[in-house]
Scaffold this motif. Structure first.
Motif, short mmCIF file in Angstrom:
data_model
loop_
_atom_site.label_atom_id
_atom_site.label_comp_id
_atom_site.label_asym_id
_atom_site.label_seq_id
_atom_site.Cartn_x
_atom_site.Cartn_y
_atom_site.Cartn_z
N TRP A 1 -10.73 5.48 3.77
CA TRP A 1 -10.21 5.77 2.32
C TRP A 1 -11.73 6.24 1.53
CZ3 TRP A 1 -12.34 4.08 -2.29
CH2 TRP A 1 -11.40 4.60 -3.60
N TRP A 2 -11.65 7.08 0.74
CA TRP A 2 -12.60 7.55 -0.02
C TRP A 2 -12.09 8.69 -1.26
CZ3 TRP A 2 -15.75 12.25 0.82
CH2 TRP A 2 -15.12 12.81 1.91
N GLN A 3 -12.93 9.34 -1.92
CA GLN A 3 -12.42 10.30 -3.00
C GLN A 3 -13.61 11.09 -3.22
OE1 GLN A 3 -12.41 7.25 -6.21
NE2 GLN A 3 -10.06 7.58 -6.28
N ALA A 4 -13.32 12.41 -3.74
CA ALA A 4 -14.21 13.18 -4.23
C ALA A 4 -15.67 12.81 -4.92
CB ALA A 4 -13.57 14.18 -5.06
N GLU A 5 -14.98 11.73 -5.80
CA GLU A 5 -16.13 10.86 -6.79
C GLU A 5 -16.94 10.01 -6.00
OE1 GLU A 5 -12.84 11.27 -7.39
OE2 GLU A 5 -12.34 11.76 -9.26
N THR A 6 -16.33 9.47 -4.80
CA THR A 6 -17.19 8.46 -3.99
C THR A 6 -18.21 9.28 -3.14
OG1 THR A 6 -15.68 7.98 -2.23
CG2 THR A 6 -15.37 6.78 -4.25
N GLY A 7 -17.77 10.44 -2.92
CA GLY A 7 -18.78 11.22 -2.13
C GLY A 7 -18.54 11.10 -0.54
N GLY A 8 -18.54 9.83 -0.11
CA GLY A 8 -18.30 9.46 1.27
C GLY A 8 -17.35 8.46 1.39
N MET A 9 -17.13 8.01 2.57
CA MET A 9 -16.24 6.82 3.06
C MET A 9 -16.54 5.50 2.39
SD MET A 9 -16.02 7.68 6.80
CE MET A 9 -15.45 9.26 7.62
N MET A 10 -15.51 4.81 1.97
CA MET A 10 -15.85 3.56 1.34
C MET A 10 -15.08 2.50 2.01
SD MET A 10 -17.68 4.37 -1.38
CE MET A 10 -17.48 3.21 -2.78
N LEU A 11 -13.94 2.77 2.43
CA LEU A 11 -13.15 1.94 3.33
C LEU A 11 -12.75 2.33 4.53
CD1 LEU A 11 -10.16 0.96 0.64
CD2 LEU A 11 -12.52 -0.39 0.86
N SER A 12 -12.97 1.75 5.78
CA SER A 12 -12.44 2.17 6.77
C SER A 12 -12.71 1.04 7.94
CB SER A 12 -13.33 3.39 7.29
OG SER A 12 -13.13 3.72 8.62
N PRO A 13 -11.95 0.97 9.27
CA PRO A 13 -12.32 0.49 10.33
C PRO A 13 -13.62 0.85 10.80
CG PRO A 13 -10.08 1.41 10.41
CD PRO A 13 -10.91 1.82 9.22
N LEU A 14 -14.26 0.17 11.59
CA LEU A 14 -15.52 0.56 12.53
C LEU A 14 -14.80 0.68 13.80
CD1 LEU A 14 -18.65 -0.84 11.07
CD2 LEU A 14 -17.92 1.31 10.88
N ALA B 1 -1.87 -5.35 15.14
CA ALA B 1 -3.33 -4.70 15.09
C ALA B 1 -3.61 -4.32 16.57
CB ALA B 1 -4.39 -5.82 14.42
N VAL B 2 -4.50 -3.23 16.41
CA VAL B 2 -4.99 -2.56 17.66
C VAL B 2 -6.51 -2.95 18.15
CG1 VAL B 2 -4.80 -0.48 19.16
CG2 VAL B 2 -3.15 -0.81 17.54
N PRO B 3 -6.85 -3.70 19.01
CA PRO B 3 -8.01 -3.93 19.41
C PRO B 3 -8.74 -2.55 19.75
CG PRO B 3 -6.83 -5.11 20.79
CD PRO B 3 -6.13 -4.45 19.73
N PRO B 4 -10.16 -2.60 19.55
CA PRO B 4 -10.80 -1.46 20.08
C PRO B 4 -10.88 -1.52 21.70
CG PRO B 4 -12.28 -2.60 18.68
CD PRO B 4 -10.95 -3.28 18.82
N PRO B 5 -10.40 -0.39 22.29
CA PRO B 5 -10.48 -0.26 23.77
C PRO B 5 -11.67 -0.79 24.45
CG PRO B 5 -9.53 1.53 23.00
CD PRO B 5 -9.95 1.04 21.89
N GLN B 6 -11.81 -1.66 25.72
CA GLN B 6 -13.24 -1.77 26.24
C GLN B 6 -13.99 -0.70 26.50
OE1 GLN B 6 -15.04 -4.52 26.27
NE2 GLN B 6 -13.43 -5.53 25.12
N GLU B 7 -13.23 0.37 27.24
CA GLU B 7 -14.37 1.36 27.58
C GLU B 7 -15.01 1.97 26.41
OE1 GLU B 7 -10.27 2.74 28.02
OE2 GLU B 7 -10.75 0.47 27.92
N PHE B 8 -14.29 2.14 25.19
CA PHE B 8 -14.74 2.73 23.97
C PHE B 8 -16.05 1.59 23.50
CE2 PHE B 8 -15.56 3.53 19.58
CZ PHE B 8 -15.47 4.65 19.45
N GLU C 1 -10.35 -4.55 14.55
CA GLU C 1 -8.73 -4.62 15.23
C GLU C 1 -8.16 -3.75 14.11
OE1 GLU C 1 -6.88 -7.54 16.68
OE2 GLU C 1 -8.70 -8.59 17.87
N ALA C 2 -7.82 -2.42 14.23
CA ALA C 2 -7.31 -1.78 13.16
C ALA C 2 -5.68 -2.06 12.99
CB ALA C 2 -7.45 -0.21 13.38
N LYS C 3 -5.20 -2.01 11.74
CA LYS C 3 -3.74 -2.22 11.59
C LYS C 3 -3.23 -0.75 11.34
CE LYS C 3 -4.63 -6.72 10.05
NZ LYS C 3 -4.50 -7.58 8.28
#
Ligand code: WT7
Length: 652
Positions: A414-427, A15-22, A432-434
């Motif tokens: 992750w999302w679809q034309a049907e969902t209109g917008g994003m559904m799954l995603s890191p913030l 996993a990659v933690p968000p950098p402090q500066e970010f 800590e994104a894998k």
């Protein structure tokens, strides 16, 4: 390659933690947002909706009559006002909405004030052509500013737009015009694509010949191609729009009114017109664009580097960014033409801070040279995004290090034309994104991975990805077919659970890993194509009796198309025939659908029940030894199929 150490990667879990500066500069760094949203998810979405410009408040935030949901019932707004007028009125008219870059290298900056005027002019022109609230307008344009203008002009007068990807062929366009009963078509004389010119208007002429509803066609001048304007129907866009007034009263739309249709492939040959509505959709895309891209309109330059003919461009190229007063890049043509460095030059010149694109494009960048980005000053970048298919961990890491210099979080959305917008995603400032995982549902969204019976699977297990409650960006229905809407999305696990059609695995931490489609939908360079639609395009050729397609996993494009074809008696399986068939599919459906390989066979493998054994075709396409074929009607066929496939693919 800039061999930046992978020191920021937590070796144990990757996993990659968000950098402090970010994190320090982020506007959305409080992990409490998840609990806050979950405590009152409807109220939380209401709060997000307040960020738009409403002319009448809603009476009820959500009316849920499964499987039909209505968000912000009674509320009124016009999407073009939220995207343009209010920014201009607040004094931001001079801010650049789009840095536009043409494929031949021409450039144009469009400010919010200019965009608003152009939208007003076209909206008036469309009204002049008899387009009224509720009428459908089809848009078949390359990535030129007029594409965005056209979408917003439709929104202004309440005419749902139906954008058709400019790479589609005449038949695909005609099918979409006919299904939507489009009244007007906005196209261009031609489109630049890798130094060549696609004759868009000529393709449109063929399609309009089959679509009686189209009574007017506006033609944008782009390539100075020779086109024929049919008197009484066709006109040059600039001539019509030039005479119109830039001020156009916006239509007061109900939150529930359709904003647009977008056709997508399903499991049958007929494409589905996904219907998105005004209030809920705009709320969802604006909120997710803001949070997931940590967007600050006074700091960021946002680049949604995909073709806007697909949902990603609608939601994160046009509506989300404009609602948030973003400055965006809009680039025409392929990102690696004329030079493989084109994308990096643009990012450098325009000071792009946020780049959002597909794994197919990221893989192509990488294939063009691992260290190419290092030759450019990409220090303006602060955040990277991926969408459309799973991104392999090693591609993720290359994107992170070589493009992002190890300092930019990556959001795998992750999302679809049907969902209109994003559904799954890191913030980006929280998760800590894998690498390779879309992680978790966004705040306000729920998702669940279930087994065949609909019960949630244990950690470590895989199953069907579902969404067990409504969300604001959700599709309203399939155009003209409520029954198909119900059957396709809300029957597998009951009418209160949305079946995404994807499979996913839940890891030991509860994070989600997408495993691909559950159905017969292929992903070619991030574009969704249904086997049935492709097969229809092949069978349409006079030499073909029967066809079935399978996808071969391809390191660059995701799926490469392998078509198994039985010819009609009297037609030979020579190389010229095969070449002709490939071109036929490209002309009819579009170049993205051109099969990589055509295997001419004596017969297609069918079970005794008469259905095509697709699993076997997949094994063949992948070059694997065929699995269990005992259910085949003609078991002797297997040896022939293996032989024919080996010959066609040159794999012996
Ligand atoms: C399908 C939807 C989302 C806009 C572009 C495509 C796949 C999408 C991811 C991702 C793994 C993904 C799914 C989905 N997909 N994003 N981040 N990781 N798979 O929209 O044409 O409607 O396709 O794309 O299979 O169902 P679409």
């Amino acid at each position: 390659m800039s061999h930046a150490p992978l020191g920021s990667v937590d070796g144990a879990r990757g996993a990659v933690p968000p950098p402090q500066e970010f994190v320090a500069r982020s506007r959305y760094a409080d992990p409490g947002v998840y609990d806050e949203a979950e405590a009152d998810w409807v109220g939380w979405w209401e709060h997000q909706a307040h960020a738009l410009a409403w002319t009448r408040p809603w009476d009820e935030p959500l009316a849920w009559d499964p499987p039909f949901a209505r968000w912000f019932v009674g509320g009124r707004l016009n999407a073009s006002v939220s995207c343009l007028d209010r920014h201009v009125e607040a004094g931001h008219g001079g801010q650049v909405a789009y840095h536009w870059v043409g494929e031949p290298g021409d450039r144009r900056d469009l400010t919010y004030a200019e965009l608003a005027k152009q939208v007003g002019r076209l909206a008036n022109a469309l009204r002049g052509l008899g387009v009224a609230r509720g009428d459908r307008v089809a848009i078949y344009l390359p990535m030129v500013p007029e594409l965005v203008v056209a979408m917003l002009a439709c929104a202004r007068i309440g005419a749902p737009h139906s954008v058709v990807y400019a790479g589609f062929g005449a038949q695909a366009l005609a099918d979409r015009l006919v299904d939507a009963e489009a009244k007007v078509l906005i196209t261009a004389d031609g489109a630049h694509r890798r130094g060549e010119v696609l004759p868009l208007k000529r393709v449109a002429d063929v399609a309009m010949g089959a679509a009686e509803s189209v009574r007017a066609c506006l033609v944008v001048r782009r390539t100075n191609s020779d086109v024929r304007l049919m008197p009484g129907r066709d006109a040059w866009y600039d001539e019509v729009v030039g005479q119109a007034s830039p001020t156009c009263e916006p239509e007061a739309m109900d939150a529930e009114d359709p904003l647009f249709l977008l056709y997508t492939s399903g499991t049958t040959g007929t494409p589905k017109g996904i219907v998105h509505r005004t209030g809920g959709y705009l709320t969802h895309v604006a909120a997710t664009h803001r949070m997931v891209f940590d967007h600050d309109p006074d700091r960021d330059v946002f680049w949604c580097a995909v073709n806007f003919g697909w949902i990603t461009g609608h939601s994160y190229g046009v509506y989300g960014p404009l609602a948030n007063r973003a400055t965006s890049v809009l680039a025409e043509g392929a990102l690696d033409h004329p030079s493989p460095d084109r994308a990096w030059r643009i990012a450098e010149l325009d000071g792009v801070t946020t780049l959002y694109t597909t794994p197919a494009i990221i893989r192509a960048f990488r294939a063009a040279g691992e260290d190419r980005p290092a030759a450019h000053d990409l220090s303006s970048l602060r955040l990277l995004g991926s969408v459309g298919e799973p991104i392999e961990p090693e591609v993720w890491r290359w994107y992170h290090e070589a493009v992002g210099g190890g300092r930019c979080p990556i959001v795998d959305t992750w999302w679809q034309a049907e969902t209109g917008g994003m559904m799954l995603s890191p913030l980006p400032a929280i998760t800590e994104a894998k690498p390779g995982s879309a992680m978790r549902p966004l705040p306000g969204i729920e998702a669940s991975v279930v087994d065949d019976e609909g019960a949630a699977v244990e950690r470590g297990q895989a199953g069907h990805l579902t969404v067990p409650r409504p969300w604001p960006g959700m599709l309203q229905t399939i155009w003209g077919d409520d029954e198909r809407y119900r059957r396709t999305y809300w029957s597998r696990f009951g009418d209160e659970v949305y079946a995404t059609g994807d499979r996913a695995r839940v890891d030991d931490d509860g994070d989600l890993w997408l495993l691909g489609r559950d159905d017969e939908v292929l992903k070619v360079a991030g574009h969704r194509l249904s086997s049935a639609e492709l097969e229809a395009a092949i069978v349409d050729h006079r030499a073909v009796a029967e066809a079935a397609v399978a996808g071969r996993a391809d390191p660059l494009v995701g799926h490469a198309i392998v078509a198994f074809v039985r010819l009609r008696p009297g037609y030979d399986a020579d190389p010229a025939r095969v070449a002709q068939l490939r071109e036929h599919v490209a002309a009819r459906f579009g170049a993205i659908a051109r099969p990589e390989t055509i295997v001419v066979v004596d017969d297609l493998p069918k079970t005794r029940a008469g259905t095509i054994m697709r699993r076997l075709l997949e094994d063949l396409a992948e070059g694997r030894a065929p699995g269990d074929t005992s259910a085949l009607d003609d078991p002797d066929l297997v040896a022939h199929l293996v032989e024919a496939t080996a010959e066609a693919t040159g794999r012996r």
